[in-house]
Each structure stands twice: as structure tokens, then as C-alpha cells.
Write a protein that holds these residues in place. Structure first.
Motif, mmCIF file in Angstrom:
data_model
loop_
_atom_site.group_PDB
_atom_site.id
_atom_site.type_symbol
_atom_site.label_atom_id
_atom_site.label_comp_id
_atom_site.label_asym_id
_atom_site.label_seq_id
_atom_site.Cartn_x
_atom_site.Cartn_y
_atom_site.Cartn_z
ATOM 1 N N THR A 61 2.928 -3.720 -15.462
ATOM 2 C CA THR A 61 1.619 -3.855 -16.115
ATOM 3 C C THR A 61 1.226 -5.287 -16.472
ATOM 4 O OG1 THR A 61 2.632 -3.437 -18.287
ATOM 5 C CG2 THR A 61 1.718 -1.524 -17.116
ATOM 6 N N PRO A 95 0.266 -8.976 -15.508
ATOM 7 C CA PRO A 95 -0.166 -9.655 -14.275
ATOM 8 C C PRO A 95 0.790 -10.721 -13.761
ATOM 9 C CG PRO A 95 -2.051 -9.297 -15.677
ATOM 10 C CD PRO A 95 -0.841 -8.873 -16.483
ATOM 11 N N CYS A 131 -5.308 -11.231 -10.142
ATOM 12 C CA CYS A 131 -4.520 -10.118 -10.679
ATOM 13 C C CYS A 131 -4.875 -9.967 -12.148
ATOM 14 C CB CYS A 131 -3.022 -10.391 -10.502
ATOM 15 S SG CYS A 131 -1.982 -9.026 -11.074
ATOM 16 N N GLU A 132 -5.621 -8.925 -12.466
ATOM 17 C CA GLU A 132 -6.071 -8.706 -13.840
ATOM 18 C C GLU A 132 -5.806 -7.256 -14.233
ATOM 19 O OE1 GLU A 132 -9.810 -11.775 -13.156
ATOM 20 O OE2 GLU A 132 -10.200 -9.650 -13.576
ATOM 21 N N VAL A 133 -5.325 -7.068 -15.453
ATOM 22 C CA VAL A 133 -5.092 -5.729 -15.977
ATOM 23 C C VAL A 133 -5.595 -5.673 -17.414
ATOM 24 C CG1 VAL A 133 -3.389 -3.934 -16.470
ATOM 25 C CG2 VAL A 133 -2.979 -5.526 -14.574
ATOM 26 N N ASP A 134 -6.534 -4.797 -17.680
ATOM 27 C CA ASP A 134 -6.988 -4.537 -19.053
ATOM 28 C C ASP A 134 -6.376 -3.190 -19.439
ATOM 29 O OD1 ASP A 134 -8.249 -4.237 -21.446
ATOM 30 O OD2 ASP A 134 -10.253 -3.933 -20.607
ATOM 31 N N LEU A 135 -5.168 -3.279 -20.022
ATOM 32 C CA LEU A 135 -4.313 -2.099 -20.158
ATOM 33 C C LEU A 135 -4.650 -1.286 -21.399
ATOM 34 C CD1 LEU A 135 -1.859 -0.651 -18.873
ATOM 35 C CD2 LEU A 135 -0.404 -1.969 -20.419
ATOM 36 N N PHE A 141 -8.258 -2.396 -13.755
ATOM 37 C CA PHE A 141 -7.393 -3.404 -13.124
ATOM 38 C C PHE A 141 -8.062 -3.914 -11.857
ATOM 39 C CE2 PHE A 141 -5.702 -1.599 -9.202
ATOM 40 C CZ PHE A 141 -6.144 -0.295 -9.311
ATOM 41 N N TYR A 197 -6.590 -6.057 -8.359
ATOM 42 C CA TYR A 197 -5.580 -6.796 -7.589
ATOM 43 C C TYR A 197 -6.249 -7.247 -6.303
ATOM 44 C CZ TYR A 197 -2.288 -3.988 -10.443
ATOM 45 O OH TYR A 197 -1.614 -3.373 -11.450
ATOM 46 N N SER A 218 -8.863 -1.883 -6.931
ATOM 47 C CA SER A 218 -9.335 -1.954 -8.307
ATOM 48 C C SER A 218 -9.654 -0.546 -8.779
ATOM 49 C CB SER A 218 -10.595 -2.825 -8.390
ATOM 50 O OG SER A 218 -11.627 -2.234 -7.625
ATOM 51 N N HIS A 244 -4.138 5.874 -13.672
ATOM 52 C CA HIS A 244 -5.240 5.023 -13.240
ATOM 53 C C HIS A 244 -5.800 5.519 -11.914
ATOM 54 C CE1 HIS A 244 -1.939 3.092 -10.993
ATOM 55 N NE2 HIS A 244 -2.864 2.540 -10.224
#
Lengths: 157, 120
Positions: free
Chosen positions: A38, A40, A56-60, A66, A68, A76, A90
Motif C-alpha cells: 500500500t 507508493p 504511483c499514488e495511493v489514497d488509502l 489509486f 499506477y 487506476s 479496490h
């Protein structure tokens, strides 16, 4: 309790009409595997293609998302459920193509001193799963033969 | 050139790999194959000739139709290659193993306790 870990064993299975299940054991506990899945800066280190990721972004969080991205494509989608470090749901879309829609449920269970990851990839219907397997088949051949390209004399035009 | 070398050379072309993936689902005629690739039928026929000479596919004669299909031993070989694809997937998990090995220990915390970092 005697539980054996077999990190070398990747299990792939088709379940019902729409699901593909991937199961893999790790020698590290769920908290650590969760971070690698989880965060990045860690995702970038292992989730590679032939090219490095360009984004590479993840808003968890539930309601987060997300993204990638590689030079020629991206994955995404929304993040539906998060229960660190054991459970995440997800939705994955390929390069913004709404027809490619996979709901992925990832569970991490402690197993001895390590963990077992179970990913269930649920496709919209049987045809979508078949198409994804076919795409994987083609990509697999592309990858295998892409790596061999330098050794292979080009066929006739 | 051995059959295996010839197979590899034949599959060096992405269109021919896509044709093989299509034939893995069942036999198809030149017309069937030409439509999804937006390539002319003569071009498809040339690709099919290369695949047939490599021993990957064969032609069935059905009246006036000439559907192509995978040769059964070629299918077995493809399963071996799928095994390699599976190995590539496993390679990704082994990179994940290496990332996990590189993370510092967090003393005094077990995996099922609160995560070390809250993002919400």
C-alpha cells in the motif's frame, strides 16, 4: 500449532464463473506485507513491468483511489474498503477503459510468523474473465518473447 | 533450424502471437482472423504460413473452407510457456519478498496491533 509456510508456492485458481484467486505465502507478518502492498515508495520497488512506473499514488481509505502508471498504460480505480493490515477492496480499471472493471479483494492472514495473502479478482461476467485470461495469455507470450527478442532472428517479413 | 528455434522465431512477431492466442480458443478461418487485427487477408495468410511451417498450427479442410487450428503438441508447448508466464508472476512476488526483507523491524509491535502509520 504447526503451520507450514511455502513462499515459493503461488496458487492460481478459477472460482465460479467470474473469479480468479491468487494465493501466496510470505515469511513476514501481515503488518509488513500490508506496507509493501500500500505504500507508493515500496510499491514502486516490486510492481514493475519492463519499464519503471512513472506515477504511483495511493489514497488509502474507503472512498479513496489509486493510480499506477507506466510509460504506455495505467491502472487506476476507487478504493472501497480498508481494514489495515488485513483487508482491502479496490476496483481496478485499465487505462481508463470502463469495460475493464475488476473488483479485487485482498486479505492478509497471520500464519505462523508469516502471512498468507489471498486475492480474489472478480470480473463482471464469465466473458470478461475469459477476455482477461486471454489478455494475460497474450501478455505472457509478449513478455516471454519480448525478453528473447534480442536473441531471436527476425522472421520473414 | 530446429523446430523449437523456428517456433520462437515465428512467435517473435506480436501479430503472430495474437493469432496463436486467438486459435487457443478454437479454430478460425483467415476471414475470422483478419477482422480483429485490421490487417489484410493476404498479410494474415503470410503470418499463417510462417506459423504452419513452424509446426504451431495446421489447416483443416472442410468443404471449401480452410480453418486453421493449433497443433495439439504445440498446445502442450504453449502450456510450458504459460508455466514461464506464471514464473514471471512469481518473480514479481519474489521482488516483493525482497522489499519485505529490506524493511527495518519495528520493535515492540506485532502485526495484528495498530498499523504503524495512519493515513486517515
Amino acid at each position: 500449532m504447526n503451520m507450514t509456510l511455502d513462499p515459493a508456492k503461488l496458487q492460481l485458481a478459477l472460482d465460479g464463473e467470474t473469479d480468479i484467486i491468487v494465493r501466496r505465502d510470505f515469511t513476514h507478518p501481515p503488518g509488513r506485507v500490508w506496507r509493501a502492498l500500500t505504500e507508493p515508495n515500496l510499491i514502486r520497488q516490486w510492481m514493475s513491468s519492463q519499464d519503471d512506473m512513472t506515477r504511483c499514488e495511493v489514497d488509502l481509505r474507503p472512498g479513496g483511489s489509486f493510480h499506477y502508471e507506466w510509460p504506455e498504460f495505467f491502472f487506476s480505480g476507487p478504493i472501497l474498503a480498508v481494514d489495515a493490515p488485513h483487508h482491502m477492496v479496490h476496483v481496478e480499471q485499465f487505462s481508463g477503459d470502463a469495460s475493464y472493471h475488476v473488483e479485487i479483494t485482498t486479505d492478509l492472514a497471520a500464519r505462523g510468523t508469516g502471512s498468507r495473502m489471498t486475492m480474489v479478482m472478480r470480473y463482471a461476467n464469465a466473458a470478461a474473465r475469459a477476455a482477461a485470461i486471454e489478455m494475460g495469455f497474450t501478455d505472457g507470450l509478449d513478455e516471454v518473447f519480448g525478453r528473447l527478442a534480442a536473441l531471436t532472428i527476425a522472421g520473414p517479413p | 533450424m530446429s523446430t523449437l528455434d523456428q517456433s520462437f522465431a515465428a512467435l517473435a512477431d506480436p501479430t503472430r502471437r495474437a493469432i496463436i492466442a486467438r486459435l487457443a480458443k478454437g479454430e478460425a478461418t483467415v476471414q475470422d482472423l483478419a477482422s480483429p487485427f485490421s490487417i489484410s487477408q493476404p498479410a494474415i495468410s503470410r503470418h499463417l504460413k510462417v506459423l504452419e511451417e513452424a509446426g504451431l498450427i495446421e489447416t483443416r479442410i472442410a468443404g471449401t473452407a480452410r480453418p486453421r487450428r493449433l497443433k495439439s503438441n504445440a498446445v502442450a508447448a504453449l502450456w510450458d510457456w504459460l508455466g514461464q508466464y506464471r514464473a514471471l508472476w512469481e518473480a514479481q512476488f519474489q521482488r516483493l519478498d525482497a522489499v519485505l526483507d529490506s524493511l527495518p523491524d519495528e520493535a515492540g509491535q506485532t502485526a495484528s496491533d495498530a498499523p504503524e502509520k495512519s493515513t486517515s
